[in-house]
Design an enzyme around this catalytic site. Structure first.
Site, PDB file in Angstrom:
ATOM      1  N   THR A 439       0.822  -1.215   0.000  1.00 27.48           N
ATOM      2  CA  THR A 439       0.000   0.000   0.000  1.00 27.48           C
ATOM      3  C   THR A 439       0.853   1.262   0.000  1.00 27.48           C
ATOM      4  O   THR A 439       0.411   2.306  -0.484  1.00 27.48           O
ATOM      5  CB  THR A 439      -0.975   0.020   1.196  1.00 27.48           C
ATOM      6  OG1 THR A 439      -0.255   0.130   2.416  1.00 27.48           O
ATOM      7  CG2 THR A 439      -1.824  -1.242   1.220  1.00 27.48           C
ATOM      8  N   ASP A 440       2.070   1.195   0.534  1.00 28.54           N
ATOM      9  CA  ASP A 440       2.955   2.362   0.442  1.00 28.54           C
ATOM     10  C   ASP A 440       3.197   2.744  -1.014  1.00 28.54           C
ATOM     11  O   ASP A 440       3.104   3.913  -1.395  1.00 28.54           O
ATOM     12  CB  ASP A 440       4.300   2.050   1.102  1.00 28.54           C
ATOM     13  CG  ASP A 440       4.323   2.408   2.578  1.00 28.54           C
ATOM     14  OD1 ASP A 440       3.495   3.221   3.003  1.00 28.54           O
ATOM     15  OD2 ASP A 440       5.181   1.874   3.304  1.00 28.54           O
ATOM     16  N   VAL A 441       3.535   1.751  -1.833  1.00 23.54           N
ATOM     17  CA  VAL A 441       3.810   2.015  -3.245  1.00 23.54           C
ATOM     18  C   VAL A 441       2.548   2.473  -3.964  1.00 23.54           C
ATOM     19  O   VAL A 441       2.524   3.509  -4.642  1.00 23.54           O
ATOM     20  CB  VAL A 441       4.398   0.769  -3.920  1.00 23.54           C
ATOM     21  CG1 VAL A 441       4.427   0.926  -5.438  1.00 23.54           C
ATOM     22  CG2 VAL A 441       5.803   0.487  -3.386  1.00 23.54           C
TER      23      VAL A 441
END
Length: 585
Positions: A439-441
């Site tokens: 989810t960071d990316v």
């Protein structure tokens, strides 16, 4: 999530990616997006035969990184690379329209699922190639056999059987949390380094004593302890579907006009071309870790001038090993090419300096904690007077999904609560977040897409606006609701590596069995045993002759940088980094 059907004439080579692109472009709500052609295929410029999501995950290293915690490659049971590719295609369309408004002749954009996968792995790829002796790049195993079959020590399980994720961002709170639960201080200290580095390494081998400690305590007591110590815990949802339908981003137009209605910025800049569709646009970025820097990285790859604001002394992440040249390879993977200025936000002088930067910018983006912008006097309303046409973007953890005082918004907590942790695991494994920062990316990519949508809206209306996105809203974009069969979806181990089975082999294991010189009725165990008797190179021609498509699984990201088939998509210097994943024409 219900996805829109691709518009007429849209390509269907990578169908999930095409649906994501069409869905995201519909959210842009600009009829001009229909005038830019777009194409998404599987392999892009790579000279590697790729036919589906599984093949891309295998060849480009996603299975390797996701499987590190278990000690062997493992597929994500969602179309993650395809989702990333769909967002990239939508970004390309929006960038093409912005370039066209400035006079560039751009009518077509092309990207691929393989390039999306490589971009998603940018930090891991940089770390693996910065030092040829990097221990993170192999196949670590908790058991020492390389035969791990499930998630590592995270998440935890309480005495009453609740699986939960824990997040602690500093050592003092980590120590306080575990001491309150009665864990041994030496074991607490041994666990901190692995826990702290799991974002970078995609592994998390904690002392068994810590897992044993929480197994003696109820989840209610664990939550109360977390509240007292400043840690955060959330249960891991069993349902793979998101609990709420959340748009990837929201755009709130500024109440007053003041933005540019031409294709050029107020400060002018380089002319835009197909190679740099955002040239002349200026972005001021104040962000740490992955999500915000990824958003700025994508805008820079599209040609924008990105000015990065860091605290006095620079971002501490610059010193995190492995080092490439004079800077952390992981940090450089998302921040190289950005101009840098150091500013102390806590001083009045520093806040004035930010306003001065913003007065000459088109975009200000940050991923600060909730409430910080308002406390500093640097929220959207505060900066609008400095630059009336500003696009102000906040990339948060939760948005408003969990109320005004949410738990700390980090990747693994978001995976746990959003259902993504359940969706990425096959049916015979319990839900657990991937230690690859999914989810960071994706959150960074969604933020960048929201910025592009806001810049297009500014062309039409002359108004800037505020873009709000989050890790949570990004997680909801990943299609899910089903879980793949475990036996045929896992890579098949050979004597010296792994093979990812193509669609035919997964659907017709009898054909695979015959290609391996077994009877058509051979079971999964017999197939697995037979495959381990020969090296990968021996099996490939036999399987190809039998019409059984397989893909050798990447088990070392460093090998990708040395593989000439990947050369068109990678730049190799002090470390390897993915090239811009779009082709404009």
């Amino acid at each position: 999530m219900t996805l829109c059907v691709p518009r007429a004439g849209a390509p269907a080579t990578a169908p999930v990616a095409a649906r994501i692109a069409a869905h995201v472009l519909d959210l842009v709500d600009d009829p001009a997006t229909a005038t830019v052609g777009w194409d998404i295929d599987w392999q892009g410029p790579l000279s590697v035969p790729l036919v589906d999501e599984g093949a891309v995950q295998a060849a480009c290293g996603i299975m390797h990184v996701h499987g590190r915690a278990a000690g062997r490659p493992a597929p994500l049971a969602v179309d993650y690379a395809s989702t990333v590719a769909g967002v990239l295609a939508a970004q390309g369309v929006c960038a093409a329209l912005l370039a066209r408004a400035a006079g560039a002749d751009v009518t077509q954009v092309r990207t691929s699922v393989s390039q999306a996968a490589l971009l998603a792995l940018a930090q891991y790829l940089a770390a693996a190639t910065a030092d040829g002796d990097n221990p993170e790049d192999g196949l670590p195993s908790r058991t020492g056999t390389g035969q791990g079959s499930g998630p590592a020590d995270c998440p935890f399980v309480s005495a009453d059987g609740v699986r939960f994720e824990l997040e602690v961002l500093d050592a003092d709170r980590w120590l306080d949390f575990w001491q309150r639960l009665g864990a041994d201080r030496a074991e607490i200290g041994r666990g901190w380094r692995s826990f702290q580095q799991r974002f970078a390494t995609a592994t998390c081998s904690l002392p068994p004593a810590l897992s044993a400690t929480v197994r003696r305590v109820s989840f209610a007591a664990i939550r109360a302890t977390a509240d007292r110590s400043g840690a955060a815990v959330l249960s891991v949802r069993e349902d793979p579907l998101p609990p709420t339908v959340t748009p990837p981003w929201t755009l709130t137009p500024s109440p007053e006009p003041g933005g540019t209605t031409s294709g050029r910025t107020r400060t002018g800049g380089a002319p835009r071309t197909a190679g740099a569709p955002l040239a002349g646009l200026r972005v001021v970025e104040s962000a740490r870790r992955v999500q915000g820097p990824m958003a700025g990285h994508v805008l820079r790859l599209l040609g924008a001038d990105v000015v990065r604001v860091e605290p006095p002394g620079g971002d501490p992440m610059r010193g995190i090993p492995p080092i490439a040249g004079t800077c952390s390879a992981r940090f450089s993977a998302l921040n190289a090419g950005k101009a840098v200025t150091e500013i102390d936000f806590t001083s009045a002088t520093g806040r004035r300096a930010v306003r001065e930067l913003v007065s000459e910018a088109d975009v200000f983006l940050h991923n600060w904690a909730p409430g910080k912008a308002a406390r500093l006097g640097l929220d959207a309303e505060d900066l609008r007077s400095a630059r009336p046409g500003l696009v102000y973007a906040w990339a948060s953890g939760w948005g408003d999904a969990l109320g005004p005082i949410p738990p700390v918004g980090t990747d693994y907590l978001v995976q746990a609560h959003s259902g993504l942790a359940a969706a990425v695991r096959p049916a015979d494994e319990p839900p657990a977040p991937s230690l690859m920062t999914l989810t960071d990316v994706l959150g960074g990519l969604v933020c960048a897409q929201g910025v592009l949508a806001a810049l297009l809206a500014r062309l039409r209306t002359g108004r800037g606006g505020r873009v709000d996105s989050s890790l949570y809203s990004a997680a909801a974009l990943v299609p899910r609701g089903w879980r793949r069969p475990a036996a045929t979806d896992r890579p098949l181990r050979t004597r010296d590596g792994y093979l990812s089975l193509g669609p035919q082999a997964r659907e017709r294991p009898d054909r695979l069995a015959r290609a391996l010189d077994l009877g058509a009725g051979a079971g999964v165990d017999a197939i697995a045993s037979r495959a381990r008797t020969r090296p990968t190179a021996d099996w490939l021609p036999r399987l190809a002759a039998a019409g059984v498509a397989v893909t050798p699984v990447c088990t070392s990201l460093a090998d990708l940088a040395r593989d000439p088939r990947f050369a068109p998509a990678l730049a190799v210097g002090e470390y390897a980094t993915p090239l811009a994943p779009w082709e404009f024409s």
